[in-house]
Motif scaffolding. Structure first.
Motif, short mmCIF file in Angstrom:
data_model
loop_
_atom_site.label_atom_id
_atom_site.label_comp_id
_atom_site.label_asym_id
_atom_site.label_seq_id
_atom_site.Cartn_x
_atom_site.Cartn_y
_atom_site.Cartn_z
N ALA A 22 5.40 -4.75 2.64
CA ALA A 22 6.63 -4.50 1.87
C ALA A 22 6.96 -5.70 0.99
O ALA A 22 7.37 -5.55 -0.16
CB ALA A 22 7.78 -4.19 2.82
N LEU A 23 6.78 -6.90 1.53
CA LEU A 23 7.03 -8.12 0.75
C LEU A 23 6.07 -8.20 -0.43
O LEU A 23 6.46 -8.60 -1.54
CB LEU A 23 6.90 -9.36 1.64
N VAL A 24 4.80 -7.83 -0.20
CA VAL A 24 3.82 -7.85 -1.29
C VAL A 24 4.19 -6.81 -2.35
O VAL A 24 4.11 -7.08 -3.55
CB VAL A 24 2.40 -7.58 -0.74
N CYS A 25 4.59 -5.62 -1.88
CA CYS A 25 4.95 -4.54 -2.82
C CYS A 25 6.12 -4.95 -3.72
O CYS A 25 6.17 -4.59 -4.90
CB CYS A 25 5.31 -3.27 -2.06
N VAL A 26 7.07 -5.68 -3.17
CA VAL A 26 8.21 -6.15 -3.96
C VAL A 26 7.86 -7.42 -4.72
O VAL A 26 8.23 -7.59 -5.89
CB VAL A 26 9.44 -6.37 -3.07
N GLY A 27 7.11 -8.31 -4.05
CA GLY A 27 6.84 -9.63 -4.63
C GLY A 27 6.01 -9.60 -5.89
O GLY A 27 6.33 -10.30 -6.87
N LEU A 28 4.97 -8.77 -5.94
CA LEU A 28 4.11 -8.74 -7.12
C LEU A 28 4.84 -8.21 -8.36
O LEU A 28 4.81 -8.86 -9.42
CB LEU A 28 2.85 -7.91 -6.83
N PRO A 29 5.52 -7.05 -8.28
CA PRO A 29 6.29 -6.61 -9.45
C PRO A 29 7.41 -7.58 -9.82
O PRO A 29 7.72 -7.76 -11.01
CB PRO A 29 6.85 -5.25 -9.03
N LEU A 30 8.04 -8.19 -8.81
CA LEU A 30 9.11 -9.14 -9.08
C LEU A 30 8.57 -10.37 -9.80
O LEU A 30 9.20 -10.89 -10.74
CB LEU A 30 9.79 -9.55 -7.77
N THR A 353 -5.44 0.72 -29.56
CA THR A 353 -4.11 1.14 -29.11
C THR A 353 -4.22 2.12 -27.95
O THR A 353 -3.40 2.08 -27.01
CB THR A 353 -3.34 1.79 -30.28
N ILE A 354 -5.21 3.01 -28.00
CA ILE A 354 -5.41 3.94 -26.89
C ILE A 354 -5.75 3.17 -25.62
O ILE A 354 -5.20 3.45 -24.53
CB ILE A 354 -6.52 4.95 -27.23
N VAL A 355 -6.64 2.19 -25.72
CA VAL A 355 -7.00 1.37 -24.55
C VAL A 355 -5.79 0.61 -24.03
O VAL A 355 -5.52 0.59 -22.82
CB VAL A 355 -8.14 0.39 -24.93
N ILE A 356 -5.05 -0.01 -24.93
CA ILE A 356 -3.86 -0.77 -24.54
C ILE A 356 -2.84 0.15 -23.87
O ILE A 356 -2.22 -0.21 -22.85
CB ILE A 356 -3.24 -1.47 -25.76
N SER A 357 -2.65 1.33 -24.42
CA SER A 357 -1.67 2.27 -23.86
C SER A 357 -2.09 2.74 -22.48
O SER A 357 -1.24 2.92 -21.59
CB SER A 357 -1.51 3.47 -24.80
N LEU A 358 -3.38 2.97 -22.28
CA LEU A 358 -3.87 3.34 -20.95
C LEU A 358 -3.65 2.19 -19.96
O LEU A 358 -3.27 2.43 -18.80
CB LEU A 358 -5.35 3.71 -21.01
N MET A 359 -3.88 0.96 -20.40
CA MET A 359 -3.65 -0.20 -19.53
C MET A 359 -2.17 -0.30 -19.15
O MET A 359 -1.83 -0.52 -17.98
CB MET A 359 -4.11 -1.48 -20.25
N ALA A 360 -1.29 -0.16 -20.15
CA ALA A 360 0.14 -0.25 -19.88
C ALA A 360 0.60 0.86 -18.96
O ALA A 360 1.42 0.65 -18.05
CB ALA A 360 0.92 -0.20 -21.20
N ALA A 361 0.07 2.08 -19.18
CA ALA A 361 0.50 3.23 -18.38
C ALA A 361 0.01 3.12 -16.94
O ALA A 361 0.78 3.33 -15.99
CB ALA A 361 -0.01 4.52 -19.01
N ALA A 362 -1.28 2.80 -16.76
CA ALA A 362 -1.84 2.72 -15.41
C ALA A 362 -1.26 1.54 -14.63
O ALA A 362 -0.78 1.70 -13.50
CB ALA A 362 -3.36 2.61 -15.49
N GLY A 363 -1.29 0.35 -15.25
CA GLY A 363 -0.75 -0.82 -14.57
C GLY A 363 0.74 -0.72 -14.34
O GLY A 363 1.25 -1.10 -13.27
N GLY A 364 1.46 -0.19 -15.33
CA GLY A 364 2.90 -0.07 -15.20
C GLY A 364 3.30 0.92 -14.13
O GLY A 364 4.22 0.66 -13.34
N THR A 365 2.64 2.07 -14.08
CA THR A 365 2.97 3.07 -13.07
C THR A 365 2.70 2.54 -11.67
O THR A 365 3.51 2.75 -10.75
CB THR A 365 2.16 4.36 -13.30
N LEU A 366 1.58 1.83 -11.50
CA LEU A 366 1.27 1.24 -10.19
C LEU A 366 2.31 0.20 -9.80
O LEU A 366 2.78 0.18 -8.66
CB LEU A 366 -0.13 0.61 -10.23
N ALA A 367 2.70 -0.67 -10.74
CA ALA A 367 3.69 -1.71 -10.45
C ALA A 367 5.04 -1.09 -10.06
O ALA A 367 5.69 -1.54 -9.11
CB ALA A 367 3.86 -2.63 -11.66
N LEU A 368 5.45 -0.06 -10.78
CA LEU A 368 6.73 0.59 -10.47
C LEU A 368 6.67 1.31 -9.13
O LEU A 368 7.66 1.31 -8.38
CB LEU A 368 7.09 1.57 -11.59
#
Length: 560
Positions: A22-30, A353-368
């Motif tokens: 739980a600390l890791v899950c909060v700590g990395l996005p934080l 832009t497609i590559v960047i958008s996929l990176m933002a979407a995948a990484g962002g969704t995982l972080a959230l």
């Protein structure tokens, strides 16, 4: 999931592992929020007060004493106010027509109204130039020369871009109105106009207020439309760009950025309060209102809604059409020659832009997702400050965040300098630019998760990791998919946040469109815009299909 017997020692070991996870899950996005949002914003503030020999307010004194700054500020406020009033008025007409009137073809209006969100903001400006510019279709048909550059053109472009936001926000307020209240009003003999005045407007006031502040924020922070069709009508967003790119005056750019931040933060704070008041006023067990056909009201509202949608289709459709015209406006035969783009890096920026958008979407969704999982296991006193920080990026305009990134990551004083000029940094800024919207959407999904499911998994011996994978993720899968595609589509079309981070070797689609237009290659800019819109439309279609597939999988066997 099988039932297993666990010893007290094994239970303690699992609980310790759950706390650590739980600390890791909060700590990395934080940590990401601190490094890629809070730290850059601190750097912007420090650069705004940096003078020779130390810190001071000389930069603010110089900017506040500049007539150009006050002119841009006045222009921004006037444009923001005018666009907000017009957008909310038109948005209310469409939202009221969709939710409080009965007429066919609502699906068409719903489809058209989201079109501006599927394109970079400067597409509205391009469309107006093709329609009302010196060589525009309407200008030539009427035989008049319309001055589209400046206040008028920018007002129309900004309004077309902001109207969808107003429709969605006001519509969300109108759909919550309880049908029983209207039934009681009819029993008491209240006329339709009296019901509208005494029931609809008061109940929707917080939605209207919320829409007003969102539209105001969008307008004063938008760069794309102002850069293409603003002409000599300077606004704060173009003033920042001029200071940083034109004059290489980063300290002055930081000052203007801080000044632009103030009205946005105030607007965001008021908008959040309006949303809380609206949510507080909601009651459980509401009955959905189903309007009955009233010829005079519904025909007028349908005509007005279709007229607004026709303007949106005309502005965006003319961009697509112009991309196929051989030589606008002298040779109107159709050709694909404008899609043979070799300047400004050709199509390399689109694929990037497609590559960047996929990176933002995948990484962002995982972080959230990780942040949401971790916050559920955190004490309220710890979770609330983190939630406040996670919601703060929405108050920062894209131009200011982009300026913060160039000031932070273009300095060799920090190891983060290694990220400057990379696709990863652009993906990161795209994610944090839309972090708040994704976070709030995902937290809505988490709130719908019944606590009994997690309790049952825990009683059967499942740890946090197993619960997150087998219980939580499948339950909120539709929301995860929505957030993924939201981040992807917004990353495809964003301009203001990334305008400072592109380099000669690394560019994105929206910047390429602006450069093509600046070079006088307006038809090629239209062709590139069409390609971007096609990619985003395909992403939207993929999201819809994914939702349908998940809906079928969730449907009980044997259900119709």
């Amino acid at each position: 999931m099988s039932v297993t017997q666990t010893t007290p020692a094994a239970t303690r070991q699992r609980l310790d592992a759950d706390r650590l996870l739980a600390l890791v899950c909060v700590g990395l996005p934080l940590l990401g929020l601190v490094l890629f949002f809070l730290y850059p914003m601190v750097i912007v503030f420090l650069r705004s007060v940096t003078v020779e020999g130390g810190y001071g307010l000389a930069n603010y004194t110089q900017v506040l004493g500049s007539s150009g700054f006050w002119r841009a500020t006045l222009h921004s406020l006037l444009m923001g106010g005018a666009t907000t009033a017009l957008s909310v008025f038109l948005g209310f007409i469409i939202a009221h027509g969709l939710h409080r009137c009965a007429f066919p073809g609502k699906w068409l209006i719903r489809g058209v109204i989201i079109l501006p969100l599927l394109a970079p903001s400067l597409v509205q400006a391009l469309g107006l130039i093709f329609l009302l510019g010196r060589n525009g279709v309407i200008s030539r048909a009427l035989g008049v020369e319309i001055e589209i550059y400046g206040f008028t053109g920018l007002l129309i472009a900004n309004t077309l871009y902001a109207v969808p936001q107003a429709v969605m926000i006001i519509g969300a307020a109108l759909v919550l109105l309880d049908a029983r209240v209207y039934e009681a009003a009819e029993v008491l003999g209240a006329s339709p106009s009296r019901q509208f005045r005494d029931l609809t407007l008061p109940a929707a006031r917080f939605g209207i207020l919320n829409a007003a502040f969102v539209c105001f924020t969008i307008t004063i922070t938008d760069f794309g439309n102002a850069a293409v069709i603003g002409g000599d009508y300077s606004v704060l967003a173009t003033e920042i760009y001029s200071q940083v790119i034109g004059q290489r005056n980063f300290n002055m750019g930081a000052v203007v950025g801080i000044m632009l931040l103030l009205p946005t933060v105030i607007s965001y704070a008021i908008e959040r309060q309006a949303m809380k008041r609206q949510q507080t006023g909601q009651s459980a067990g509401q009955v959905l209102y189903r309007p009955s056909f009233a010829p005079l009201r519904d025909l007028i509202m349908a005509a007005l809604s279709l007229l607004i949608c026709a303007a949106i289709v005309a502005v965006i459709g003319i961009v697509v059409y112009a991309s196929f015209v051989t030589l606008w406006p002298y040779n109107m035969s159709l050709s694909t020659k404008h899609y043979n783009i070799t300047l400004a890096g050709g199509y390399s920026s689109l694929w990037m832009t497609i590559v960047i958008s996929l990176m933002a979407a995948a990484g962002g969704t995982l972080a959230l997702f990780l942040l949401g999982i971790g916050l559920r296991r955190m004490p309220r006193a710890v979770a609330q400050p983190i939630q406040m920080l996670a919601a703060m990026p929405a108050a920062v305009p894209g131009m200011v965040l982009g300026l913060a990134y160039i000031l932070t990551f273009n300095s060799t004083a920090t190891p983060l300098y290694l990220l400057y000029g990379t696709a990863a940094l652009i993906a990161i800024i795209n994610f944090y630019h839309y972090h708040t919207q994704g976070f709030l959407a995902l937290m809505t999904g988490f709130r719908q998760l019944p606590p009994a499911l997690e309790e049952a998994a825990g009683s059967l011996g499942a740890g946090l990791r197993r619960t997150a994978i087998d219980i939580v993720a499948p339950f909120i899968a539709p929301m995860l998919v929505s957030v993924f595609f939201f981040l992807f589509m917004r990353s495809m079309v964003t301009l203001s946040a990334v305008i400072f981070l592109t380099t000669p070797k690394l560019s994105v689609a929206a910047v390429t469109i602006m450069r093509l237009d600046d070079a006088g290659l307006t038809s090629q800019a239209a062709a590139f815009s069409t390609c971007v819109m096609a990619v985003v439309c395909l992403a939207l279609l993929a999201m819809k299909l994914s939702m349908i597939v998940m809906g079928h999988r969730r449907r009980p066997k044997g259900a119709s």
